[in-house]
Design an enzyme around this catalytic site. Sequence first.
Site, short mmCIF file in Angstrom:
data_model
loop_
_atom_site.label_atom_id
_atom_site.label_comp_id
_atom_site.label_asym_id
_atom_site.label_seq_id
_atom_site.Cartn_x
_atom_site.Cartn_y
_atom_site.Cartn_z
N PHE A 126 -15.53 34.22 -23.59
CA PHE A 126 -15.90 33.01 -22.83
C PHE A 126 -14.95 32.92 -21.64
CE2 PHE A 126 -15.39 28.41 -22.17
CZ PHE A 126 -16.67 27.90 -22.36
N CYS A 171 -18.44 23.20 -24.99
CA CYS A 171 -18.10 24.35 -25.85
C CYS A 171 -16.63 24.24 -26.27
CB CYS A 171 -18.32 25.67 -25.12
SG CYS A 171 -20.01 25.92 -24.53
N GLU A 184 -7.27 25.73 -24.61
CA GLU A 184 -8.27 24.71 -24.98
C GLU A 184 -7.79 23.32 -24.60
OE1 GLU A 184 -11.10 25.57 -26.61
OE2 GLU A 184 -10.63 27.63 -27.13
P1 FAD Z 1 -1.92 25.05 -15.67
O1 FAD Z 1 -3.23 24.34 -15.60
O2 FAD Z 1 -1.44 25.74 -14.44
O3 FAD Z 1 -0.82 24.03 -16.15
C1 FAD Z 1 0.59 24.26 -16.02
C2 FAD Z 1 1.31 23.03 -16.56
O4 FAD Z 1 0.98 21.89 -15.77
C3 FAD Z 1 0.91 22.68 -18.01
O5 FAD Z 1 2.00 22.15 -18.69
C4 FAD Z 1 -0.15 21.59 -17.80
O6 FAD Z 1 -0.28 20.73 -18.91
C5 FAD Z 1 0.43 20.87 -16.60
N1 FAD Z 1 -0.61 20.14 -15.88
C6 FAD Z 1 -1.68 20.65 -15.20
N2 FAD Z 1 -2.42 19.66 -14.70
C7 FAD Z 1 -1.82 18.50 -15.06
C8 FAD Z 1 -2.09 17.13 -14.85
N3 FAD Z 1 -3.17 16.72 -14.16
N4 FAD Z 1 -1.25 16.21 -15.36
C9 FAD Z 1 -0.17 16.60 -16.08
N5 FAD Z 1 0.15 17.87 -16.32
C10 FAD Z 1 -0.66 18.82 -15.81
N6 FAD Z 1 -9.29 30.51 -21.12
C11 FAD Z 1 -10.63 30.82 -21.18
O7 FAD Z 1 -11.40 30.46 -20.30
N7 FAD Z 1 -11.11 31.57 -22.22
C12 FAD Z 1 -10.32 32.03 -23.23
O8 FAD Z 1 -10.81 32.71 -24.14
C13 FAD Z 1 -8.92 31.73 -23.17
N8 FAD Z 1 -8.06 32.25 -24.12
C14 FAD Z 1 -6.70 32.06 -23.98
C15 FAD Z 1 -5.82 32.72 -24.84
C16 FAD Z 1 -4.45 32.58 -24.68
C17 FAD Z 1 -3.51 33.33 -25.58
C18 FAD Z 1 -3.93 31.71 -23.68
C19 FAD Z 1 -2.44 31.53 -23.53
C20 FAD Z 1 -4.79 31.07 -22.81
C21 FAD Z 1 -6.18 31.25 -22.93
N9 FAD Z 1 -7.08 30.65 -22.03
C22 FAD Z 1 -8.44 30.95 -22.09
C23 FAD Z 1 -6.57 29.89 -20.90
C24 FAD Z 1 -6.17 28.46 -21.24
O9 FAD Z 1 -7.29 27.68 -21.52
C25 FAD Z 1 -5.33 27.93 -20.06
O10 FAD Z 1 -4.08 28.60 -20.13
C26 FAD Z 1 -5.13 26.42 -20.11
O11 FAD Z 1 -6.33 25.77 -19.77
C27 FAD Z 1 -4.02 25.95 -19.15
O12 FAD Z 1 -4.21 26.49 -17.89
P2 FAD Z 1 -2.98 27.23 -17.16
O13 FAD Z 1 -2.36 28.18 -18.11
O14 FAD Z 1 -3.50 27.75 -15.87
O15 FAD Z 1 -1.91 26.09 -16.90
#
Ligand code: FAD
Length: 386
Positions: free
Chosen positions: A131, A240, A365
């Site tokens: 996904f 989802c 998630e």
């Molecule tokens: P960012 O969005 O860049 O956030 C960085 C920091 O800023 C975090 O602490 C966050 O909480 C904070 N932050 C951001 N916006 C705000 C706000 N408005 N207010 C306060 N704090 C904020 N994604 C998929 O699509 N499919 C998958 O199958 C999938 N599998 C994954 C598997 C693993 C092992 C991991 C680590 C991630 C996976 N992900 C997947 C991605 C995951 O969903 C994202 O890492 C997550 O949504 C956070 O996005 P980011 O890492 O870009 O962090």
Amino acid sequence: MTDPFDLLDIPTVLTDEERDIQATVARFLDDRVRPNIAAWFAEGHFPRELARELGELGLLGMHLDGYGCAGVHATGYGLACLELEAADSGLRSFVSVQGSLSMFSIWRYGSPAQKEEWLPRLAAGNAIGCFGLTEPDFGSDPAGMRTRAVRDGADWVLNGTKTWITNGGIADVATVWAATEDGVRGFLVPRGTPGLSTHDIENKLSLRASVTSELHLSDVRLPESARLPAARGLSAPLSCLSEARFGILFGAVGAARDCLHAALSYADSRVQFGRPVAGFQLTQRKLADMAVSLNTAMLLALHLGRLKDRGDLRPEQVSVGKLNNVREALAIARECRTILGANGISLEYAPLRHANNLESVLTYEGTSEIHTLVIGQALTGLAAYR
Ligand code: FAD
């Protein structure tokens, strides 16, 4: 040694069917996974052949109806996730992504032909799904996604990059979310489609027994029949994710339970100053606090499971469960590690492996910060994350 769940007689509030599901999954894990999980974690390996075995057990898309899916109620699915994550979050992640993200996206938003083509194979574990929502520059804020799908005659042409995609490198079909002139739409991209390439992310310190990859889409040409017809807008992928988070809020309880079992057993046998470390007040305080928090998390998961079975579960309630249960599980895993002393940093014992895994679970998630703000919005009517 008392099972921490016996403190509140948790098993007595489960149905016979729910206890059977837990016992069946636990037996499979004892046999096939527990003897190997530390090595898989060390090697950064997810054994692909497990997919078929999980399919045979009915665990893939187990909460969906038809197309070879088991059609089990939500609480039963949650309890299966609990047992899976008690072995390793990587395994539960595989099952969550396959069933709640890949299969659910097709089951809920797909055409009859897409359902017939993919769901039976995915349910059996003969095909693997992934996904793709997250992008390098858009994680918590997927609305800004740069992946584009543009009409070209009868076809669609997709360009963009998705990252951190669980199962990406081993998937036979990817559900890819892309921006179009009319908003976000979902597409099924089969493995081998020209222009699709994947690259596994190496050197992870967390979820090592799970494949995480980048998906690159370069002029990927798809027919209209590859579009998920009922998916319109960002609410489709978000629905989802809500499904998958439900499995996580149970799963985290399993990881925490496994850590507490390890700590109780170790504290009972490890002797210092002439007595088991379990006999020291400071250790008992840790154990008691963790048992209270574990049982509370379990009751919360069961409450949310019963709401989902009734068809009443709201997204902010899922946020309460994911936020609390993953946060508490991570705290429990770290505290259990301290009880094991130096041995706690060895892969021979589960707590630090669980703690490292739970770092990912806290972030994916929806991060803990985003779930906090979802709850804040439900309480105040004000969206602080925008
Ligand atoms: P960012 O969005 O860049 O956030 C960085 C920091 O800023 C975090 O602490 C966050 O909480 C904070 N932050 C951001 N916006 C705000 C706000 N408005 N207010 C306060 N704090 C904020 N994604 C998929 O699509 N499919 C998958 O199958 C999938 N599998 C994954 C598997 C693993 C092992 C991991 C680590 C991630 C996976 N992900 C997947 C991605 C995951 O969903 C994202 O890492 C997550 O949504 C956070 O996005 P980011 O890492 O870009 O962090």
